[in-house]
Design a protein around this motif. Structure first.
Motif, short mmCIF file in Angstrom:
data_model
loop_
_atom_site.label_atom_id
_atom_site.label_comp_id
_atom_site.label_asym_id
_atom_site.label_seq_id
_atom_site.Cartn_x
_atom_site.Cartn_y
_atom_site.Cartn_z
N GLY A 145 0.89 -1.24 0.26
CA GLY A 145 -0.60 -0.24 -0.03
C GLY A 145 1.00 1.15 0.13
N PRO A 146 0.41 2.62 -0.41
CA PRO A 146 -1.24 2.66 0.28
C PRO A 146 -1.40 2.47 -1.52
CG PRO A 146 -0.52 4.64 -0.48
CD PRO A 146 0.66 3.56 -0.14
N LEU A 147 -3.11 1.86 -1.05
CA LEU A 147 -3.68 0.80 -2.37
C LEU A 147 -4.32 1.95 -2.72
CD1 LEU A 147 -4.41 -1.06 -0.12
CD2 LEU A 147 -6.85 -1.84 -0.66
N ASP A 148 -4.59 2.38 -4.35
CA ASP A 148 -5.06 3.53 -5.07
C ASP A 148 -6.19 2.88 -5.85
OD1 ASP A 148 -3.44 1.51 -6.92
OD2 ASP A 148 -2.07 2.31 -7.88
N ASN A 155 -16.87 -0.55 -5.44
CA ASN A 155 -17.82 0.77 -5.13
C ASN A 155 -16.80 2.31 -5.98
OD1 ASN A 155 -17.84 1.83 -2.96
ND2 ASN A 155 -18.85 0.03 -2.21
N PHE A 156 -17.99 3.27 -5.67
CA PHE A 156 -17.68 4.69 -6.40
C PHE A 156 -17.28 5.07 -5.04
CE2 PHE A 156 -17.93 9.38 -5.17
CZ PHE A 156 -17.62 9.39 -6.80
N PHE A 157 -17.39 4.79 -4.03
CA PHE A 157 -16.70 4.65 -2.36
C PHE A 157 -15.70 4.65 -2.52
CE2 PHE A 157 -16.36 4.29 2.23
CZ PHE A 157 -16.32 5.62 2.82
N LEU A 158 -14.83 3.12 -2.35
CA LEU A 158 -13.89 2.95 -2.55
C LEU A 158 -12.82 3.55 -3.10
CD1 LEU A 158 -15.05 -0.91 -1.40
CD2 LEU A 158 -13.90 0.51 -0.05
N THR A 159 -13.55 3.38 -4.22
CA THR A 159 -12.17 4.10 -5.24
C THR A 159 -11.99 5.67 -4.62
OG1 THR A 159 -13.93 2.54 -6.82
CG2 THR A 159 -12.12 4.58 -7.53
N PHE A 160 -12.62 6.26 -5.01
CA PHE A 160 -12.91 7.43 -3.84
C PHE A 160 -11.73 7.63 -2.90
CE2 PHE A 160 -13.44 10.57 -0.97
CZ PHE A 160 -13.55 12.15 -1.78
N VAL A 161 -12.33 6.15 -1.75
CA VAL A 161 -11.02 6.12 -0.43
C VAL A 161 -10.00 5.82 -0.80
CG1 VAL A 161 -10.80 4.64 1.44
CG2 VAL A 161 -13.19 6.24 1.69
N PHE A 162 -9.40 4.66 -1.85
CA PHE A 162 -7.86 4.62 -2.16
C PHE A 162 -7.57 5.47 -2.96
CE2 PHE A 162 -9.12 0.16 -2.72
CZ PHE A 162 -9.67 -0.31 -0.71
N GLY A 163 -8.05 6.38 -4.57
CA GLY A 163 -7.69 7.83 -4.37
C GLY A 163 -6.67 8.10 -3.75
N LEU A 164 -7.60 8.74 -2.59
CA LEU A 164 -8.00 9.75 -0.93
C LEU A 164 -5.98 8.83 -0.61
CD1 LEU A 164 -10.56 11.18 0.87
CD2 LEU A 164 -8.54 11.88 -0.71
N MET A 165 -6.21 7.95 -0.07
CA MET A 165 -5.29 6.98 0.31
C MET A 165 -3.25 6.85 -0.12
SD MET A 165 -7.40 3.53 1.16
CE MET A 165 -5.64 2.58 2.34
N SER A 166 -3.66 7.08 -1.77
CA SER A 166 -2.32 7.20 -2.62
C SER A 166 -2.74 8.68 -2.72
CB SER A 166 -2.89 6.52 -3.39
OG SER A 166 -3.71 6.12 -4.52
#
Length: 332
Positions: free
Chosen positions: A237-240, A250-261
């Motif tokens: 990680g971080p996941l992207d 889903n969109f929410f996890l995609t958004f969260v992983f985008g923030l993480m990376s």
């Protein structure tokens, strides 16, 4: 049959042996009598719930990802294997586990066991072999003469990835503790940084790729050792967002992983370096190619400790200490 399972996610997952039904085969699966199961750090992470959004398990779930054993039965559509074949495989991310007397293995995930390896040696290979192959050959496209930084060279991933990188003709830099310097040099590492004496980012320069294997700020620090146009492939990680898209999350996890990376992406972009997160996937064809390298002794298994089946929980606890040199394996 007996299997090592966990009952729930969180701080008290209730890991222990239970009697579970023998797997029912689908048309494209093999029933394998497991002779040995290789352990990986993610086997300890899964019960914590860390990967719950991206890994699907029906609880209670059998632990373990890697195995070697003998085919006892094949599904109606299986063409490449027959009962009696000795095989090895990773069944990671397939909703089932390997620390059990029997396991169902999709035909596409299995490969014939290298003839010169015993079951313990073969079981130590699948996840570290496939991860190294997919990271170095596919994602980083590592070429002869290039330089790759593989930290934690004495660990399960490190001991395999160093050997694969050398086979590909690359120069390898790594980190390890004082007691393991000779081990990683023996595997082929060209530049070895004893992390107890030096910071790798003050020593290494001009690298073409980094394999992210160490938690903390090591990946951010590694940007400074890279040439422009280089690649970071992270296993921890971080996941992207690209990973979320590939997993069809889903969109929410995609958004969260985008923030993480976001931070590592920003730092990488400044240096004209690309960052990506890699989640290994089972692949019998790649495992077959890896098997050929093992049979030719271009790569050799590195095993730290072997535990009997009944001590599998203790084996996971030993692995969690993070001190093993190479792989930890459970023998049935």
């Amino acid at each position: 049959m007996k299997a090592l399972t966990f009952k729930r996610y969180g701080k008290s997952p209730e890991i222990g042996f239970v009697d579970v039904p023998r797997p029912t085969l689908k048309a494209d699966e093999l029933l394998v009598q497991v002779h040995a199961a290789g352990l990986n750090p993610i086997d300890n992470m899964i019960p914590t719930g860390m990967f719950k959004p991206v890994l699907q398990f029906q609880l209670p779930a059998t632990l373990g990802s890697d195995l070697a054993g003998v085919v006892t039965e094949v599904g109606s559509n299986v063409t490449r294997f027959k009962p009696g074949d000795a095989v090895f495989a990773s069944i990671f991310d397939l909703g089932t586990g390997s620390i059990a007397e029997f396991a169902a293995v999709p035909e596409r995930a299995a490969a014939l066991k290298p003839v010169n390896l015993d079951f313990v040696q073969a079981a130590s290979i699948p996840m570290v072999g496939l991860t190294s192959w997919q990271a170095l050959k596919e994602r980083a496209n590592l070429q002869a003469g290039q330089k790759v930084f593989i930290p934690a060279g004495a660990g399960g991933i490190g001991t395999f990835a160093i050997q694969l990188a050398k086979h590909l003709g690359a120069k390898v830099g790594t980190t390890t503790s004082t007691g393991n310097v000779e081990l990683v040099r023996g595997l082929g590492a060209d530049e070895v940084v004893d992390y107890k004496k030096q910071e790798f980012e003050n020593v290494l320069r001009g690298y073409d790729a980094v394999l992210g294997t160490v938690r903390g700020d090591a990946i951010e620090k590694s940007i400074s050792i890279l040439k422009p146009g280089s690649k970071i492939v992270s296993l921890i990680g971080p996941l992207d967002a690209a990973f979320a898209h590939a997993k069809r999350l889903n969109f929410f996890l995609t958004f969260v992983f985008g923030l993480m990376s976001r931070k590592i992406m920003r730092l990488a972009k400044k240096r004209n370096v690309t960052y990506s997160f890699l989640f290994v996937h089972p692949d019998g064809a790649q495992l077959t190619e890896i098997g050929k390298l093992l049979e030719a002794q271009r790569i050799k298994p590195v095993i730290d400790k072997v535990f009997p089946f009944e001590e599998a929980k203790g084996a996971l606890e030993y692995l969690a200490q993070g001190r093993s040199k190479g792989k930890v394996v459970v023998k049935m």
